[in-house]
Design an enzyme around this catalytic site. Structure first.
Site, PDB file in Angstrom:
ATOM      1  N   ILE A  18       0.828  -1.206   0.000  1.00 47.02           N
ATOM      2  CA  ILE A  18       0.000   0.000   0.000  1.00 47.02           C
ATOM      3  C   ILE A  18       0.864   1.258   0.000  1.00 47.02           C
ATOM      4  O   ILE A  18       0.578   2.222  -0.713  1.00 47.02           O
ATOM      5  CB  ILE A  18      -0.956  -0.010   1.196  1.00 47.02           C
ATOM      6  CG1 ILE A  18      -1.983  -1.133   1.048  1.00 47.02           C
ATOM      7  CG2 ILE A  18      -1.658   1.338   1.349  1.00 47.02           C
ATOM      8  CD1 ILE A  18      -2.816  -1.381   2.303  1.00 47.02           C
ATOM      9  N   ASP A  37      11.159   3.590   4.703  1.00 49.38           N
ATOM     10  CA  ASP A  37      10.909   2.199   5.056  1.00 49.38           C
ATOM     11  C   ASP A  37      12.101   1.647   5.826  1.00 49.38           C
ATOM     12  O   ASP A  37      13.234   2.124   5.669  1.00 49.38           O
ATOM     13  CB  ASP A  37      10.672   1.357   3.798  1.00 49.38           C
ATOM     14  CG  ASP A  37       9.840   0.118   4.070  1.00 49.38           C
ATOM     15  OD1 ASP A  37       8.660   0.095   3.672  1.00 49.38           O
ATOM     16  OD2 ASP A  37      10.361  -0.819   4.704  1.00 49.38           O
ATOM     17  N   SER A 145      -7.239   0.223  10.942  1.00 49.95           N
ATOM     18  CA  SER A 145      -7.622  -1.079  10.408  1.00 49.95           C
ATOM     19  C   SER A 145      -9.058  -1.354  10.798  1.00 49.95           C
ATOM     20  O   SER A 145      -9.558  -0.830  11.803  1.00 49.95           O
ATOM     21  CB  SER A 145      -6.713  -2.179  10.982  1.00 49.95           C
ATOM     22  OG  SER A 145      -7.221  -3.474  10.694  1.00 49.95           O
ATOM     23  N   TYR A 158      -3.374  -6.108  18.189  1.00 51.82           N
ATOM     24  CA  TYR A 158      -3.500  -5.311  16.961  1.00 51.82           C
ATOM     25  C   TYR A 158      -4.789  -4.496  16.958  1.00 51.82           C
ATOM     26  O   TYR A 158      -4.787  -3.306  16.662  1.00 51.82           O
ATOM     27  CB  TYR A 158      -3.447  -6.248  15.757  1.00 51.82           C
ATOM     28  CG  TYR A 158      -3.409  -5.547  14.423  1.00 51.82           C
ATOM     29  CD1 TYR A 158      -2.315  -4.778  14.046  1.00 51.82           C
ATOM     30  CD2 TYR A 158      -4.457  -5.694  13.516  1.00 51.82           C
ATOM     31  CE1 TYR A 158      -2.268  -4.155  12.810  1.00 51.82           C
ATOM     32  CE2 TYR A 158      -4.415  -5.072  12.277  1.00 51.82           C
ATOM     33  CZ  TYR A 158      -3.322  -4.310  11.925  1.00 51.82           C
ATOM     34  OH  TYR A 158      -3.281  -3.691  10.702  1.00 51.82           O
ATOM     35  N   LYS A 162      -4.837  -0.352  17.097  1.00 47.94           N
ATOM     36  CA  LYS A 162      -5.408   0.358  15.960  1.00 47.94           C
ATOM     37  C   LYS A 162      -6.599   1.217  16.395  1.00 47.94           C
ATOM     38  O   LYS A 162      -6.827   2.300  15.839  1.00 47.94           O
ATOM     39  CB  LYS A 162      -5.820  -0.623  14.867  1.00 47.94           C
ATOM     40  CG  LYS A 162      -4.646  -1.202  14.089  1.00 47.94           C
ATOM     41  CD  LYS A 162      -3.784  -0.126  13.438  1.00 47.94           C
ATOM     42  CE  LYS A 162      -2.765  -0.714  12.486  1.00 47.94           C
ATOM     43  NZ  LYS A 162      -1.886   0.328  11.873  1.00 47.94           N
ATOM     44  N   LEU A 192      -5.188  -7.126  -1.179  1.00 44.54           N
ATOM     45  CA  LEU A 192      -4.287  -8.085  -1.813  1.00 44.54           C
ATOM     46  C   LEU A 192      -2.886  -7.505  -1.961  1.00 44.54           C
ATOM     47  O   LEU A 192      -2.425  -7.188  -3.062  1.00 44.54           O
ATOM     48  CB  LEU A 192      -4.853  -8.512  -3.172  1.00 44.54           C
ATOM     49  CG  LEU A 192      -6.040  -9.471  -3.110  1.00 44.54           C
ATOM     50  CD1 LEU A 192      -6.629  -9.669  -4.496  1.00 44.54           C
ATOM     51  CD2 LEU A 192      -5.635 -10.802  -2.502  1.00 44.54           C
ATOM     52  N   THR A 193      -2.221  -7.354  -0.837  1.00 43.07           N
ATOM     53  CA  THR A 193      -0.818  -6.968  -0.843  1.00 43.07           C
ATOM     54  C   THR A 193       0.026  -8.219  -1.080  1.00 43.07           C
ATOM     55  O   THR A 193      -0.447  -9.350  -0.910  1.00 43.07           O
ATOM     56  CB  THR A 193      -0.426  -6.354   0.504  1.00 43.07           C
ATOM     57  OG1 THR A 193      -0.605  -7.344   1.541  1.00 43.07           O
ATOM     58  CG2 THR A 193      -1.268  -5.132   0.822  1.00 43.07           C
TER      59      THR A 193
END
Length: 265
Positions: A18, A37, A145, A158, A162, A192-193
């Site tokens: 993304i 990154d 998320s 998680y 989030k 769909l990463t």
């Protein structure tokens, strides 16, 4: 003229998926992008793709769990491009092998999830804010998320962190709205990463599709386009909000797939 012409955007987690899609899309709209990154080679590859398409990108290696590293990232962006208008806090994640249910979860994973998802978002906003104010305003886009909105049998840490990102987003929006700094969050659903496609069997992917109102899963570009919108002046009256981009997953009743199968024709 592009929708982000003249703007400088820092995107963390831009070495793949993304984040890479967002970097390429923002560059295509005229932004100069800082591709940040932990994976230095991934950041360089994204920057190469941006340059290949005629854009301008600066790859920077960053550890978003280290405040000094985040401060250096923002400083590098301003030194290279003379200012800052957009920050996308995109880095996040969890370890599904240790982020389990309440009784079996690894508390060390909880601390890691806080650092990777929540503290990193705070660090980014904290160090970008003076530059956004100096620019006369800007936009912060945080990645939350759908895990922040629904319970699950695992990923306890998680989901909790989030949800905290959403709360932090609202606080930042209220605190710095008078300085024309907007802050919003995106809650992606199943996308769909490469990481998802490489780690989930086809049967699980199909079950995720069945959980959507739309008959397909999202692409990195679907989330990237939403980031472009939130970064641009088209969303100038939008702040403190959570945009759920999930193909209708959280809108759909759990009984809907079965009932749909019962319909005639």
């Amino acid at each position: 003229m592009g929708r982000l012409a003249g703007k400088v955007a820092v995107i963390t987690g831009a070495g793949s998926g993304i984040g890479r899609a967002a970097a390429r899309l923002m560059s295509g709209e005229g932004a100069r992008v800082v591709v940040a990154d932990f994976d230095a080679e991934g950041a360089k590859e994204t920057a190469r793709l941006v340059a290949e398409a005629g854009g301008t990108a600066l790859p920077v290696t960053v550890d978003v769990t280290d405040e000094a590293s985040v401060a250096d990232l923002i400083a590098a962006a301003v030194a290279e491009f003379g200012g800052l208008h957009v920050l996308c806090n995109h880095v996040g994640g969890t370890n599904p092998r240790t982020d389990l249910d309440l009784l079996r979860m690894d508390l060390a994973e909880f601390d890691r999830a806080v650092s990777l998802n929540l503290r990193s978002t705070l660090y980014g906003a904290r160090h970008a804010m003076p530059h956004l104010i100096r620019a006369g305003g800007g936009s912060i886009v945080n990645t939350a998320s759908v895990a922040a909105l629904v319970g699950d049998v695992t990923q306890t840490s998680y989901g909790a962190v989030k949800a905290a990102v959403v709360s932090l987003t609202k606080s930042i929006a209220v605190q710095y709205g008078p300085q024309r700094v907007r802050c919003n969050a995106i809650a992606p659903g199943a996308v769909l990463t490469p990481a998802l496609e490489d780690n989930l069997p086809e049967s699980v992917v199909e079950s995720l599709k069945a959980g959507n109102a739309l008959p397909y899963l999202g692409s990195p570009e679907d989330i990237g386009h939403t980031m472009v919108f939130l970064a641009s002046d088209e969303s100038r009256y939008l702040t403190g909000q959570l945009l759920v981009v999930d193909g209708g997953m959280t809108a759909q009743s759990s009984a809907a797939p079965g009932r749909r199968a019962m319909l005639p024709g």
